[in-house]
Design a protein around this motif. Structure first.
Motif, mmCIF file in Angstrom:
data_model
loop_
_atom_site.group_PDB
_atom_site.id
_atom_site.type_symbol
_atom_site.label_atom_id
_atom_site.label_comp_id
_atom_site.label_asym_id
_atom_site.label_seq_id
_atom_site.Cartn_x
_atom_site.Cartn_y
_atom_site.Cartn_z
ATOM 1 N N ILE A 31 24.964 -19.602 -5.659
ATOM 2 C CA ILE A 31 24.292 -19.051 -6.827
ATOM 3 C C ILE A 31 22.823 -18.790 -6.500
ATOM 4 O O ILE A 31 22.277 -19.356 -5.555
ATOM 5 N N ASP A 32 22.207 -17.925 -7.282
ATOM 6 C CA ASP A 32 20.754 -17.810 -7.331
ATOM 7 C C ASP A 32 20.332 -18.472 -8.637
ATOM 8 O O ASP A 32 20.870 -18.137 -9.707
ATOM 9 N N ALA A 33 19.395 -19.417 -8.554
ATOM 10 C CA ALA A 33 19.032 -20.188 -9.739
ATOM 11 C C ALA A 33 17.537 -20.152 -10.004
ATOM 12 O O ALA A 33 16.732 -19.995 -9.084
ATOM 13 N N GLY A 34 17.198 -20.335 -11.254
ATOM 14 C CA GLY A 34 15.797 -20.311 -11.669
ATOM 15 C C GLY A 34 15.153 -21.684 -11.643
ATOM 16 O O GLY A 34 14.267 -21.956 -12.461
ATOM 17 N N PHE A 35 15.596 -22.557 -10.765
ATOM 18 C CA PHE A 35 14.933 -23.840 -10.556
ATOM 19 C C PHE A 35 14.821 -24.073 -9.060
ATOM 20 O O PHE A 35 15.510 -23.420 -8.265
ATOM 21 N N SER A 36 13.961 -25.008 -8.663
ATOM 22 C CA SER A 36 13.722 -25.228 -7.244
ATOM 23 C C SER A 36 13.653 -26.719 -6.928
ATOM 24 O O SER A 36 12.736 -27.409 -7.382
ATOM 25 N N PHE A 37 14.619 -27.212 -6.167
ATOM 26 C CA PHE A 37 14.593 -28.604 -5.716
ATOM 27 C C PHE A 37 13.395 -28.845 -4.800
ATOM 28 O O PHE A 37 12.678 -29.830 -4.926
ATOM 29 N N SER A 38 13.190 -27.913 -3.852
ATOM 30 C CA SER A 38 12.155 -28.126 -2.838
ATOM 31 C C SER A 38 10.755 -28.185 -3.448
ATOM 32 O O SER A 38 9.923 -29.002 -3.057
ATOM 33 N N THR A 39 10.486 -27.308 -4.421
ATOM 34 C CA THR A 39 9.170 -27.317 -5.057
ATOM 35 C C THR A 39 8.929 -28.636 -5.780
ATOM 36 O O THR A 39 7.840 -29.222 -5.711
ATOM 37 N N ALA A 40 9.966 -29.125 -6.462
ATOM 38 C CA ALA A 40 9.847 -30.401 -7.166
ATOM 39 C C ALA A 40 9.591 -31.539 -6.179
ATOM 40 O O ALA A 40 8.791 -32.446 -6.453
ATOM 41 N N LEU A 41 10.258 -31.492 -5.036
ATOM 42 C CA LEU A 41 10.064 -32.529 -4.018
ATOM 43 C C LEU A 41 8.649 -32.480 -3.450
ATOM 44 O O LEU A 41 8.027 -33.518 -3.185
ATOM 45 N N SER A 94 11.846 -20.779 -0.155
ATOM 46 C CA SER A 94 12.166 -19.475 -0.714
ATOM 47 C C SER A 94 10.970 -18.964 -1.511
ATOM 48 O O SER A 94 10.401 -19.697 -2.325
ATOM 49 N N TYR A 95 10.585 -17.711 -1.244
ATOM 50 C CA TYR A 95 9.424 -17.150 -1.926
ATOM 51 C C TYR A 95 9.848 -16.059 -2.915
ATOM 52 O O TYR A 95 9.047 -15.238 -3.318
ATOM 53 N N THR A 96 11.114 -16.054 -3.267
ATOM 54 C CA THR A 96 11.610 -15.072 -4.228
ATOM 55 C C THR A 96 11.609 -15.678 -5.627
ATOM 56 O O THR A 96 11.297 -16.855 -5.811
ATOM 57 N N THR A 97 11.966 -14.865 -6.610
ATOM 58 C CA THR A 97 11.972 -15.335 -8.000
ATOM 59 C C THR A 97 12.970 -16.466 -8.189
ATOM 60 O O THR A 97 12.730 -17.402 -8.945
ATOM 61 N N THR A 98 14.109 -16.382 -7.526
ATOM 62 C CA THR A 98 15.141 -17.398 -7.645
ATOM 63 C C THR A 98 15.356 -18.090 -6.300
ATOM 64 O O THR A 98 14.965 -17.578 -5.257
ATOM 65 N N ASP A 99 15.980 -19.256 -6.348
ATOM 66 C CA ASP A 99 16.307 -19.992 -5.125
ATOM 67 C C ASP A 99 17.825 -20.017 -4.940
ATOM 68 O O ASP A 99 18.571 -20.166 -5.916
ATOM 69 N N PRO A 100 18.291 -19.884 -3.692
ATOM 70 C CA PRO A 100 19.732 -19.886 -3.432
ATOM 71 C C PRO A 100 20.283 -21.308 -3.283
ATOM 72 O O PRO A 100 19.654 -22.161 -2.655
ATOM 73 N N TYR A 101 21.455 -21.539 -3.855
ATOM 74 C CA TYR A 101 22.099 -22.845 -3.782
ATOM 75 C C TYR A 101 23.581 -22.700 -3.437
ATOM 76 O O TYR A 101 24.227 -21.718 -3.833
ATOM 77 N N HIS A 102 24.081 -23.685 -2.715
ATOM 78 C CA HIS A 102 25.510 -23.777 -2.445
ATOM 79 C C HIS A 102 26.103 -24.824 -3.379
ATOM 80 O O HIS A 102 25.580 -25.933 -3.497
ATOM 81 N N ILE A 103 27.166 -24.441 -4.076
ATOM 82 C CA ILE A 103 27.870 -25.358 -4.977
ATOM 83 C C ILE A 103 29.217 -25.723 -4.357
ATOM 84 O O ILE A 103 29.953 -24.844 -3.901
ATOM 85 N N PHE A 168 25.888 -15.912 -10.167
ATOM 86 C CA PHE A 168 26.794 -16.018 -9.027
ATOM 87 C C PHE A 168 26.434 -14.993 -7.957
ATOM 88 O O PHE A 168 26.129 -13.841 -8.270
ATOM 89 N N LYS A 169 26.446 -15.417 -6.703
ATOM 90 C CA LYS A 169 26.192 -14.496 -5.592
ATOM 91 C C LYS A 169 27.524 -13.893 -5.156
ATOM 92 O O LYS A 169 28.449 -14.628 -4.778
#
Length: 363
Positions: A31-41, A94-103, A168-169
């Motif tokens: 998925i492309d999501a509007g939240f970021s784990f890495s930024t929060a970390l 990731s420097y885009t609007t959304t971050d990619p995630y594997h579910i 969904f990607k």
């Protein structure tokens, strides 16, 4: 990239002869999501070390940018027994609007009933006068594809109802089954979105002379119309049908309202060169615009032939439908059903109108 667990496929021939009520299935998708784990970390590390600052290595975030959820007796709306869901950020920087995630979702299907599935397959085979083996493969692929889509949609819906954007990607779904301690692939599929594979272009079709002619034609199109057409094509590929339709339709509308085109219409349809007639044509309603374009198309298609042709009634109705679709989208009508034929027609008429810009002479 999301992992490919195996290239070994399930043997559909004996699938229904085995009990799968307790088999583990694994659904993978991205998925492309509007939240970021890495930024929060990063923020958390900054807060922890703000009194003793030290650099943060991007690679150190990779293993942390994931979360695994274990469940006991979590039954989904589809009747799946969800055992675990794992979400992992695919790119820690990731420097885009959304971050990619594997579910990854691990689940069981306790209600799967082989006898009922066999009955459906037998009925279909008889109804289609086909071999049961072939029918079984088609049916089971369809059956598990729907299960994949349903569970994937449930997970994305949960994320969005939690207040975060998620989409969904395309072409990232894989479904596996663990059988005798071996992982086998069941399904690999995309979504309703287009992929490059759905637009085959043989390299032999590309000719230098053709490319030169197309390029000469394109450079004569005004920049604003060319960019608008590119946007329409882009949106069409991504299946943003409403946005795509509006782009193509605006090209049609803008060119129709030009003085040169309405003069051409006035001369071609009415054999009149009075500027007042051309001015009146420019004030036409959406439906009337399409009727004029239809008449112009028919007139041009007949000018080089003496053969009598019947009226293109379907084309006229399709063009009027196009104007209705445009009005519905522009006025914010919910759930506008833009079919593939109408969108393709809008694109072709937009191309036709742009080509008309090059013909300075009366047609």
């Amino acid at each position: 990239m999301q992992p490919i667990r195996t290239t070994n496929h399930i043997d559909w021939g004996n699938f229904l002869d085995q009990d799968h009520k307790k088999s583990d299935f694994i659904l993978d998708f991205s998925i492309d999501a509007g939240f970021s784990f890495s930024t929060a970390l990063i923020f958390r590390k900054f807060n922890k070390t703000k009194h003793h600052p030290k650099p943060i290595e991007a690679n150190s975030l990779t293993s942390l940018s994931r979360r695994r959820f274990q469940f006991v007796n979590l039954i989904s709306a589809e009747g799946f027994l969800i055992k675990s869901i794992n979400i992992q950020q695919l790119d820690s920087l990731s420097y885009t609007t959304t971050d990619p995630y594997h579910i990854e979702a691990c689940f069981q299907i306790p209600d799967i009933d082989n006898s009922k599935l066999k009955e459906i397959i037998i009925r279909r085979a008889k109804g289609n006068k086909a071999e049961e083996t072939d029918t079984a493969i088609v049916f089971l692929v369809e059956y598990f594809s729907k299960l994949c889509e349903s569970l994937k949609d449930q997970i994305i819906m949960f994320i969005e109802l939690s207040g975060y954007y998620a989409t969904f990607k395309p072409s990232t779904i894989n479904l596996y089954i663990t059988q005798n301690k071996k992982i086998l692939r069941i399904i690999q599929s995309g979504s309703n979105c287009n992929t490059a594979g759905q637009n085959p272009l043989h390299p032999g079709q590309l000719k230098s002379q053709t490319i030169l002619e197309i390029y000469k034609h394109q450079i004569g199109i005004p920049d604003d119309l060319r960019k608008l057409y590119q946007k329409g094509v882009h949106y069409k590929f991504l299946e943003f049908h409403e946005e795509s339709l509006l782009c193509f339709y605006k090209i049609i509308e803008d060119i129709f309202k030009t003085e040169s085109f309405t003069k051409k219409l006035s001369h071609t349809l009415f054999e009149v060169d009075d500027p007042k007639v051309a001015s009146s044509i420019r004030g036409s309603s959406q439906r009337t615009v399409m009727i004029f374009i239809y008449q112009y198309l028919v007139k041009n298609s007949r000018k080089n032939t003496t053969e009598e042709k019947p009226p293109e009634t379907k084309l006229l109705l399709d063009l009027i439908k196009l104007s209705n679709l445009r009005n519905d989208v522009a006025h914010g009508v919910k759930k506008v059903n833009i079919d593939a034929h109408s969108l393709q027609l809008a694109q072709e008429i937009a191309l036709f109108m742009m080509s008309a810009l090059h013909n300075k002479k009366h047609s």
